[in-house]
Design a protein around this motif. Structure first.
Motif, PDB file in Angstrom:
ATOM      1  N   PRO A  22       0.882  -1.373  -0.078  1.00 27.96           N
ATOM      2  CA  PRO A  22       0.032   0.018  -0.215  1.00 27.96           C
ATOM      3  C   PRO A  22       0.761   1.540   0.071  1.00 27.96           C
ATOM      4  CG  PRO A  22      -0.822  -1.595   1.610  1.00 27.96           C
ATOM      5  CD  PRO A  22       0.606  -2.242   1.129  1.00 27.96           C
ATOM      6  N   ILE A  23       1.865   1.399   0.792  1.00 30.31           N
ATOM      7  CA  ILE A  23       2.863   2.523   0.557  1.00 30.31           C
ATOM      8  C   ILE A  23       3.548   2.741  -0.492  1.00 30.31           C
ATOM      9  CG2 ILE A  23       4.861   3.323   1.937  1.00 30.31           C
ATOM     10  CD1 ILE A  23       2.436   3.534   3.656  1.00 30.31           C
ATOM     11  N   MET A  24       3.836   1.563  -1.130  1.00 31.10           N
ATOM     12  CA  MET A  24       4.537   1.847  -2.685  1.00 31.10           C
ATOM     13  C   MET A  24       3.647   2.201  -3.545  1.00 31.10           C
ATOM     14  SD  MET A  24       6.746  -1.165  -4.484  1.00 31.10           S
ATOM     15  CE  MET A  24       7.848  -1.005  -5.739  1.00 31.10           C
ATOM     16  N   ALA A  25       2.321   1.771  -3.599  1.00 29.74           N
ATOM     17  CA  ALA A  25       1.290   1.995  -4.512  1.00 29.74           C
ATOM     18  C   ALA A  25       1.055   3.606  -4.263  1.00 29.74           C
ATOM     19  CB  ALA A  25      -0.172   1.138  -4.128  1.00 29.74           C
ATOM     20  N   THR A  26       1.101   4.002  -3.106  1.00 29.51           N
ATOM     21  CA  THR A  26       0.639   5.555  -2.955  1.00 29.51           C
ATOM     22  C   THR A  26       1.838   6.303  -3.512  1.00 29.51           C
ATOM     23  OG1 THR A  26      -0.514   4.981  -0.752  1.00 29.51           O
ATOM     24  CG2 THR A  26       0.311   7.331  -1.225  1.00 29.51           C
ATOM     25  N   HIS A  27       3.218   5.933  -3.266  1.00 29.63           N
ATOM     26  CA  HIS A  27       4.151   6.842  -3.894  1.00 29.63           C
ATOM     27  C   HIS A  27       4.113   6.488  -5.440  1.00 29.63           C
ATOM     28  CE1 HIS A  27       6.141   8.071  -0.127  1.00 29.63           C
ATOM     29  NE2 HIS A  27       5.822   7.004   0.389  1.00 29.63           N
ATOM     30  N   ILE A  30      -0.294   4.176  -8.264  1.00 29.01           N
ATOM     31  CA  ILE A  30      -0.883   3.039  -8.779  1.00 29.01           C
ATOM     32  C   ILE A  30      -1.819   2.157  -7.582  1.00 29.01           C
ATOM     33  CG2 ILE A  30       0.618   2.916 -10.875  1.00 29.01           C
ATOM     34  CD1 ILE A  30       2.101   0.816  -9.344  1.00 29.01           C
ATOM     35  N   SER A  31      -2.397   1.253  -7.923  1.00 26.49           N
ATOM     36  CA  SER A  31      -3.336   0.653  -7.061  1.00 26.49           C
ATOM     37  C   SER A  31      -2.373  -0.589  -6.375  1.00 26.49           C
ATOM     38  CB  SER A  31      -4.524  -0.095  -7.571  1.00 26.49           C
ATOM     39  OG  SER A  31      -4.018  -1.231  -8.338  1.00 26.49           O
ATOM     40  N   ASN A  37      -0.384  -8.073  -8.212  1.00 25.21           N
ATOM     41  CA  ASN A  37      -0.476  -8.517  -9.485  1.00 25.21           C
ATOM     42  C   ASN A  37       0.832  -8.776 -10.204  1.00 25.21           C
ATOM     43  OD1 ASN A  37      -3.193  -9.076  -9.247  1.00 25.21           O
ATOM     44  ND2 ASN A  37      -4.063  -7.417 -10.560  1.00 25.21           N
ATOM     45  N   PHE A  38       1.401  -7.430 -10.335  1.00 24.98           N
ATOM     46  CA  PHE A  38       2.990  -7.523 -10.798  1.00 24.98           C
ATOM     47  C   PHE A  38       3.808  -8.593 -10.123  1.00 24.98           C
ATOM     48  CE2 PHE A  38       7.035  -5.806 -11.205  1.00 24.98           C
ATOM     49  CZ  PHE A  38       7.328  -5.783 -12.715  1.00 24.98           C
ATOM     50  N   LYS A  49       6.727   2.156 -17.216  1.00 26.50           N
ATOM     51  CA  LYS A  49       7.207   3.380 -17.624  1.00 26.50           C
ATOM     52  C   LYS A  49       6.671   4.498 -16.658  1.00 26.50           C
ATOM     53  CE  LYS A  49       7.938   5.858 -21.999  1.00 26.50           C
ATOM     54  NZ  LYS A  49       7.829   5.940 -23.374  1.00 26.50           N
ATOM     55  N   LYS A  50       5.607   4.218 -16.315  1.00 27.92           N
ATOM     56  CA  LYS A  50       5.144   5.321 -15.190  1.00 27.92           C
ATOM     57  C   LYS A  50       5.784   4.965 -13.938  1.00 27.92           C
ATOM     58  CE  LYS A  50       0.802   6.479 -12.915  1.00 27.92           C
ATOM     59  NZ  LYS A  50      -0.558   6.333 -12.756  1.00 27.92           N
ATOM     60  N   MET A  51       5.728   3.764 -13.341  1.00 29.86           N
ATOM     61  CA  MET A  51       6.409   3.435 -12.142  1.00 29.86           C
ATOM     62  C   MET A  51       7.987   3.870 -12.291  1.00 29.86           C
ATOM     63  SD  MET A  51       5.365  -0.363 -11.444  1.00 29.86           S
ATOM     64  CE  MET A  51       6.652  -0.981 -10.310  1.00 29.86           C
ATOM     65  N   MET A  52       8.801   3.756 -13.319  1.00 26.27           N
ATOM     66  CA  MET A  52       9.988   4.224 -13.501  1.00 26.27           C
ATOM     67  C   MET A  52      10.415   6.027 -13.174  1.00 26.27           C
ATOM     68  SD  MET A  52      11.783   1.522 -13.934  1.00 26.27           S
ATOM     69  CE  MET A  52      13.343   2.005 -14.990  1.00 26.27           C
ATOM     70  N   GLN A  53       9.052   6.320 -13.699  1.00 21.65           N
ATOM     71  CA  GLN A  53       9.182   8.022 -13.461  1.00 21.65           C
ATOM     72  C   GLN A  53       9.034   8.518 -12.096  1.00 21.65           C
ATOM     73  OE1 GLN A  53       6.318   9.332 -16.658  1.00 21.65           O
ATOM     74  NE2 GLN A  53       7.759   8.983 -18.249  1.00 21.65           N
ATOM     75  N   LYS A  54       8.416   7.555 -11.247  1.00 13.85           N
ATOM     76  CA  LYS A  54       8.075   8.108  -9.833  1.00 13.85           C
ATOM     77  C   LYS A  54       9.076   8.371  -8.950  1.00 13.85           C
ATOM     78  CE  LYS A  54       3.804   8.670 -11.184  1.00 13.85           C
ATOM     79  NZ  LYS A  54       3.209  10.053 -11.564  1.00 13.85           N
ATOM     80  N   GLU A  55       8.792   8.498  -7.529  1.00 17.53           N
ATOM     81  CA  GLU A  55       9.844   8.503  -6.628  1.00 17.53           C
ATOM     82  C   GLU A  55      10.624   7.485  -6.443  1.00 17.53           C
ATOM     83  OE1 GLU A  55       8.223   9.935  -2.844  1.00 17.53           O
ATOM     84  OE2 GLU A  55       6.680  10.860  -4.176  1.00 17.53           O
ATOM     85  N   ARG A  56      11.746   7.246  -6.229  1.00 16.78           N
ATOM     86  CA  ARG A  56      12.696   6.103  -5.773  1.00 16.78           C
ATOM     87  C   ARG A  56      12.648   5.924  -4.271  1.00 16.78           C
ATOM     88  NH1 ARG A  56      17.163   6.480 -10.313  1.00 16.78           N
ATOM     89  NH2 ARG A  56      15.773   6.586 -12.216  1.00 16.78           N
ATOM     90  N   PHE A  57      12.856   4.607  -3.989  1.00 13.94           N
ATOM     91  CA  PHE A  57      13.051   4.335  -2.676  1.00 13.94           C
ATOM     92  C   PHE A  57      14.435   4.004  -2.298  1.00 13.94           C
ATOM     93  CE2 PHE A  57       8.399   3.291  -3.667  1.00 13.94           C
ATOM     94  CZ  PHE A  57       7.874   3.688  -2.756  1.00 13.94           C
TER      95      PHE A  57
END
Length: 57
Positions: A22-27, A30-31, A37-38, A49-57
């Motif tokens: 849930p925390i990763m999804a918020t950042h 995405i759900s 599922n991934f 592509k969307k995931m790669m553009q978002k904040e990094r952990f």
């Protein structure tokens, strides 16, 4: 690295940093179900592509 290996690596890294789905999804804006599922290989279309553009952990 194939899709399944990528999914397993994402799951391993997320867990090693004690980040919940849930925390990763918020950042990533995405759900949680999409991440689940991934990681489980149920969905290949998660907007990588969307995931790669978002904040990094």
């Amino acid at each position: 690295m194939d899709f399944q290996e990528l999914a397993q690596e994402l799951s391993r890294l997320r867990k090693s940093k004690n980040i919940s789905q849930p925390i990763m999804a918020t950042h990533l804006h995405i759900s949680r179900a999409t991440i689940s599922n991934f990681e489980n290989g149920s969905s290949a279309d998660v907007g990588l592509k969307k995931m790669m553009q978002k904040e990094r952990f």
